[in-house]
Design a protein around this motif. Structure first.
Motif, PDB file in Angstrom:
ATOM      1  N   ALA A 178       0.577  -1.392   0.009  1.00 20.95           N
ATOM      2  CA  ALA A 178       0.287  -0.281  -0.381  1.00 20.95           C
ATOM      3  C   ALA A 178       0.703   1.602  -0.360  1.00 20.95           C
ATOM      4  N   ALA A 179       1.878   1.528   0.729  1.00 24.34           N
ATOM      5  CA  ALA A 179       2.635   2.491   0.843  1.00 24.34           C
ATOM      6  C   ALA A 179       3.377   2.669  -0.796  1.00 24.34           C
ATOM      7  N   LEU A 180       3.200   1.866  -1.265  1.00 22.93           N
ATOM      8  CA  LEU A 180       4.253   1.286  -2.735  1.00 22.93           C
ATOM      9  C   LEU A 180       3.824   2.313  -4.382  1.00 22.93           C
ATOM     10  N   GLN A 181       2.153   2.154  -3.580  1.00 21.45           N
ATOM     11  CA  GLN A 181       1.066   1.962  -4.959  1.00 21.45           C
ATOM     12  C   GLN A 181       0.916   4.000  -5.424  1.00 21.45           C
ATOM     13  N   PHE A 230       2.462   6.191  -9.765  1.00 18.90           N
ATOM     14  CA  PHE A 230       2.302   6.634 -10.746  1.00 18.90           C
ATOM     15  C   PHE A 230       3.091   8.058 -11.094  1.00 18.90           C
ATOM     16  N   GLU A 231       4.442   7.754 -10.398  1.00 16.72           N
ATOM     17  CA  GLU A 231       5.411   9.093 -10.179  1.00 16.72           C
ATOM     18  C   GLU A 231       6.023   8.688 -11.414  1.00 16.72           C
ATOM     19  N   PRO A 232       6.153   9.494 -12.469  1.00 19.58           N
ATOM     20  CA  PRO A 232       7.900   9.428 -13.534  1.00 19.58           C
ATOM     21  C   PRO A 232       8.705   8.821 -12.883  1.00 19.58           C
ATOM     22  N   PHE A 233       9.119   8.178 -13.636  1.00 18.50           N
ATOM     23  CA  PHE A 233      10.752   7.423 -13.357  1.00 18.50           C
ATOM     24  C   PHE A 233      10.284   7.027 -11.976  1.00 18.50           C
ATOM     25  N   ILE A 245      -5.571   1.425  -8.455  1.00 19.09           N
ATOM     26  CA  ILE A 245      -5.395   0.236  -8.554  1.00 19.09           C
ATOM     27  C   ILE A 245      -5.941  -0.492  -7.298  1.00 19.09           C
ATOM     28  N   HIS A 246      -6.126  -1.719  -6.792  1.00 16.11           N
ATOM     29  CA  HIS A 246      -6.524  -2.380  -6.177  1.00 16.11           C
ATOM     30  C   HIS A 246      -5.901  -3.744  -5.880  1.00 16.11           C
ATOM     31  N   SER A 247      -4.791  -3.473  -4.842  1.00 18.04           N
ATOM     32  CA  SER A 247      -3.861  -4.509  -4.897  1.00 18.04           C
ATOM     33  C   SER A 247      -3.703  -4.969  -3.340  1.00 18.04           C
ATOM     34  N   GLU A 281      -5.573  -5.231  -9.720  1.00 15.53           N
ATOM     35  CA  GLU A 281      -6.136  -4.772 -10.692  1.00 15.53           C
ATOM     36  C   GLU A 281      -5.735  -2.852 -10.985  1.00 15.53           C
ATOM     37  N   PHE A 282      -5.209  -2.654 -11.931  1.00 14.23           N
ATOM     38  CA  PHE A 282      -5.968  -1.486 -12.477  1.00 14.23           C
ATOM     39  C   PHE A 282      -7.217  -1.154 -13.471  1.00 14.23           C
ATOM     40  N   MET A 283      -7.755  -0.357 -12.685  1.00 13.46           N
ATOM     41  CA  MET A 283      -8.758  -0.131 -13.003  1.00 13.46           C
ATOM     42  C   MET A 283      -8.923   1.601 -14.005  1.00 13.46           C
ATOM     43  N   ILE A 284      -9.512   1.844 -14.866  1.00 12.40           N
ATOM     44  CA  ILE A 284      -9.069   3.546 -15.917  1.00 12.40           C
ATOM     45  C   ILE A 284     -10.784   3.377 -15.658  1.00 12.40           C
TER      46      ILE A 284
END
Length: 398
Positions: free
Chosen positions: A338-341, A345-348, A376-378, A385-388
């Motif tokens: 959860a801490a990384l989710q 989405f941050e560049p690089f 994101i649900h993980s 799961e990535f949901m758009i």
């Protein structure tokens, strides 16, 4: 000896009496004049004191005005910007050293409009002018602001040399364009990678001697389709560089899923993974940039392939909400803490040694430009799961 008559003797006391009366009247008048004179002296003394006070106050005001004039003169001379005072006929009455340094000598007494015609050239921006310095053989950019005219018709002009500031703004705009081009190039690289590898995979199959003519024709057709896809992506990039608007078209969600299956399924099979598509879009469509949306979905599917182990399953799903279309990619990978989710989405930012950290940042940028969002649900050990989520009636923010 002459003797006086009786009548003459009688007249002497009468004359003395009149003389006494005259002296008394004279003394009374003298006393009155003396009183009036003393009153006048008192008034003169009072007026003298008042005049002295008035002169003292006027002297103080004169000194204060002289000090204020000196301060204003020092201020005008110290100002980095030019100041020009115009009379009611637009003749230059006064200039400060900065104005002379910017516009040159021979300003006082000149008509301002003639100075403008002889020394300045207008730009596309209001109140900004180009100034040619003949001696220095250089062109400067200046900004001129004018005050409202006073009751006498006079006006103040403020002149600033903005050459360096304008050059800095141009450099910032240039850097922004370069940044946009860099982001576009990174986006294009991600979008090209999978179709290119797919085309190479089909092309490799063409070299097999075991292929039947039908299979060879099939692989050749798929290779050409992928190459056409790459060509469209390249054209989109060129339109972006030229500043053209993105091409928006009617996209049927079922057709989009079929295209995604055709692109990624060869790689999924090669990695010994299972690919499942759940299309619940009921032939719904939306107006959007097909290539950008397809590229974003390919990025998510690539991520799912990279984190999945052989035998794992990747699920591509579409479904409808009242006013939105939902597209999701689910994998059986190790999951994400959860801490990384959010940082994904941050560049690089990347959790893989071979990753660039641009894929998910590009996905978020593309989807947000279409008025949607990515979630994101993980959980560790339970996959991701990535949901758009995209609006059904429009593909981009208006």
């Amino acid at each position: 000896m002459q003797t006086k008559t009786v009548s003459e003797i009688k007249a002497i006391p009468a004359d003395q009496e009149q003389l006494k009366l005259a002296f008394a009247a004279f003394n009374e008048a003298s006393e009155q004049l003396s009183g009036v004179y003393q009153g006048l002296q008192h008034q003169v003394a009072q007026l003298t004191r008042e005049l002295a006070l008035a002169n003292g106050e006027l002297h103080k005001q004169l000194i204060a005005k002289e000090n204020l004039s000196q301060q204003l003169s020092l201020l005008l001379n110290a100002l980095p910007g030019g100041v020009i005072a115009l009379d009611a006929q637009e003749r230059i009455e006064q200039v400060n050293p900065a104005a002379i340094a910017i516009l040159g000598e021979s300003l006082v007494g000149s008509n301002w409009q003639r100075v403008v015609q002889e020394r300045l050239a207008p730009t596309a921006i209001t109140n900004e002018w180009l100034l040619e310095r003949q001696q220095a053989m250089e062109q400067r950019r200046i900004r001129i602001e004018s005050s409202a005219t006073d009751l006498a018709g006079r006006q103040i002009l403020l002149i600033n040399d903005i050459t360096e500031a304008y050059a800095m703004q141009e450099q910032i705009r240039r850097n922004q364009r370069l940044t946009s081009m860099g982001e576009m190039a990174a986006n294009l690289a991600h979008q090209l990678r999978t179709p290119l590898s797919t085309a190479l995979l089909y092309a490799n199959h063409l070299g097999s001697d075991a292929l039947t003519p039908f299979e060879r024709h099939t692989f050749a057709t798929k290779t050409i389709e992928r190459l056409h896809h790459l060509e469209r992506l390249t054209k989109d990039m060129l339109r972006f560089v030229k500043g053209e608007a993105r091409r928006r078209e009617n996209v049927v969600i079922s057709d989009l899923l079929a295209e995604l299956r055709q692109v990624v399924e060869p790689h999924i099979v090669q990695k010994n993974l299972q690919f499942v598509v759940h299309d619940q879009s009921a032939m719904a469509a939306m107006i959007t940039d097909r290539q950008a949306l397809c590229g974003a979905m390919i990025n998510l599917l690539e991520n799912a392939m990279q984190v999945s182990s052989p035998g794992g399953r990747i699920i591509l799903t579409s479904r409808l909400e009242e006013s939105h279309i939902i597209l999701s990619v689910h994998d059986d990978g190790p999951g994400i803490d959860a801490a990384l989710q959010e940082r994904l989405f941050e560049p690089f930012f990347t959790t893989r040694a071979e990753g660039t950290g641009l894929g998910l940042a590009i996905v978020r940028g593309v989807i947000e430009s279409m008025g949607g969002d990515v979630k994101i649900h993980s959980s560790p050990g339970e996959g991701s799961e990535f949901m758009i989520r995209l609006p059904r009636n429009r593909g981009e923010k208006s």
